[in-house]
Motif scaffolding. Structure first.
Motif, short mmCIF file in Angstrom:
data_model
loop_
_atom_site.label_atom_id
_atom_site.label_comp_id
_atom_site.label_asym_id
_atom_site.label_seq_id
_atom_site.Cartn_x
_atom_site.Cartn_y
_atom_site.Cartn_z
N MET A 1 0.92 -1.14 -0.10
CA MET A 1 -0.04 0.08 0.21
C MET A 1 0.89 1.20 0.05
O MET A 1 1.82 1.27 0.80
N LYS A 2 0.58 2.15 -0.88
CA LYS A 2 1.31 3.43 -1.04
C LYS A 2 1.00 4.35 0.29
O LYS A 2 -0.26 4.44 0.81
N ILE A 3 2.07 4.73 1.09
CA ILE A 3 1.62 5.53 2.04
C ILE A 3 1.25 7.16 1.33
O ILE A 3 1.84 7.85 0.67
N VAL A 4 0.16 7.53 1.94
CA VAL A 4 -0.50 8.77 1.54
C VAL A 4 -0.38 9.86 2.51
O VAL A 4 -0.57 9.51 3.76
N ASP A 5 0.51 10.91 2.52
CA ASP A 5 0.63 12.12 3.25
C ASP A 5 -0.59 12.73 3.89
O ASP A 5 -1.30 13.33 2.97
N CYS A 6 -0.84 12.53 4.96
CA CYS A 6 -2.12 13.22 5.52
C CYS A 6 -1.58 13.86 6.84
O CYS A 6 -1.23 13.54 7.48
N LYS A 7 -1.59 15.33 6.65
CA LYS A 7 -1.23 16.31 7.45
C LYS A 7 -2.13 16.50 8.76
O LYS A 7 -1.92 16.77 9.67
N ASP A 8 -3.36 16.10 8.48
CA ASP A 8 -4.26 16.15 9.23
C ASP A 8 -5.60 15.14 9.08
O ASP A 8 -5.37 14.51 7.82
N PHE A 9 -6.63 14.88 10.20
CA PHE A 9 -7.52 14.02 9.87
C PHE A 9 -8.73 14.49 8.47
O PHE A 9 -9.06 13.68 7.84
N PRO A 10 -8.89 15.55 8.31
CA PRO A 10 -9.65 15.99 7.31
C PRO A 10 -9.00 15.83 5.84
O PRO A 10 -9.75 15.26 4.90
N THR A 11 -7.68 15.81 5.81
CA THR A 11 -7.05 15.35 4.62
C THR A 11 -7.11 13.90 4.34
O THR A 11 -7.42 13.44 3.28
N ALA A 12 -6.89 13.13 5.46
CA ALA A 12 -7.17 11.67 5.49
C ALA A 12 -8.51 11.39 5.02
O ALA A 12 -8.79 10.35 4.13
N LEU A 13 -9.35 12.00 5.50
CA LEU A 13 -10.87 11.81 5.18
C LEU A 13 -11.19 11.90 3.63
O LEU A 13 -11.67 11.33 3.22
N LYS A 14 -10.64 13.17 3.05
CA LYS A 14 -10.81 13.31 1.76
C LYS A 14 -10.32 12.34 0.92
O LYS A 14 -11.02 11.81 -0.01
N HIS A 15 -9.19 11.80 1.18
CA HIS A 15 -8.50 10.53 0.43
C HIS A 15 -9.38 9.38 0.60
O HIS A 15 -9.52 8.70 -0.32
N ALA A 16 -9.72 9.08 1.60
CA ALA A 16 -10.64 7.93 1.98
C ALA A 16 -11.89 8.16 1.20
O ALA A 16 -12.31 7.06 0.62
N GLU A 17 -12.50 9.31 1.44
CA GLU A 17 -13.77 9.51 0.47
C GLU A 17 -13.55 9.09 -0.98
O GLU A 17 -14.32 8.51 -1.62
N ASP A 18 -12.56 9.74 -1.50
CA ASP A 18 -12.16 9.79 -2.93
C ASP A 18 -11.80 8.08 -3.33
O ASP A 18 -12.35 7.85 -4.40
N PHE A 19 -11.25 7.45 -2.60
CA PHE A 19 -10.98 6.01 -2.74
C PHE A 19 -11.98 5.08 -2.52
O PHE A 19 -12.55 4.43 -3.56
N TRP A 20 -13.04 5.63 -1.66
CA TRP A 20 -14.29 4.82 -1.86
C TRP A 20 -15.13 5.13 -2.74
O TRP A 20 -15.98 4.31 -3.47
N LYS A 21 -15.31 6.34 -3.35
CA LYS A 21 -16.14 6.83 -4.31
C LYS A 21 -15.66 6.00 -5.90
O LYS A 21 -16.42 5.57 -6.41
N LYS A 22 -14.19 6.03 -6.01
CA LYS A 22 -13.60 5.44 -7.07
C LYS A 22 -14.20 3.77 -7.18
O LYS A 22 -14.13 3.23 -8.10
N LYS A 23 -13.94 3.29 -5.84
CA LYS A 23 -14.06 1.97 -5.72
C LYS A 23 -15.70 1.36 -5.91
O LYS A 23 -15.86 0.58 -6.42
#
Length: 121
Positions: A1-23
């Motif tokens: 798994m590629k490490i995604v740079d997440c400076k804070d939780f809102p950034t991590a949540l945005k990435h997670a939502e994008d992954f989920w929407k794509k999936k």
């Protein structure tokens, strides 16, 4: 798994939502399970990113007691924000709750003796 740079939780949540929407091809979760999947993915991204950035010594040096103290600091922040209506600044309620959840996950990993496993890059 590629490490995604997440400076804070809102950034991590945005990435997670994008992954989920794509999936899934969906725009929004339609049930509790889907919403939980997104939040859990965001937590995974955040704790892996922070572990990769900061290393393990900050946790290993003080173990469960250190995690308790970090968690207690977050509980006190929540108390100020929720019960005393104080401005929490950039680290609002969402970020503080996410930090508490992250520390809980790290404590479980530590208890299972999995915290010292390497972060694959």
């Amino acid at each position: 798994m590629k490490i995604v740079d997440c400076k804070d939780f809102p950034t991590a949540l945005k990435h997670a939502e994008d992954f989920w929407k794509k999936k899934t091809g969906k725009k929004e979760p339609t049930n509790f399970q889907e919403a939980t999947e997104i939040i859990c993915k965001a937590m995974e991204l955040m704790i892996i990113s922070k572990n990769h950035k900061y290393g393990k010594n900050n946790i290993l040096k003080f173990g469960q007691q250190g995690i308790f103290m970090r968690d207690w600091d977050k509980i006190c922040r929540l108390e100020e924000g929720i019960f005393k209506n104080k401005d929490m600044g950039e680290e609002g309620l969402l970020e503080t709750w996410a930090d508490n959840a992250g520390y809980s996950l790290v404590a479980i990993l530590l208890d299972k003796k999995w915290y010292e496993l390497p972060v694959e890059t």
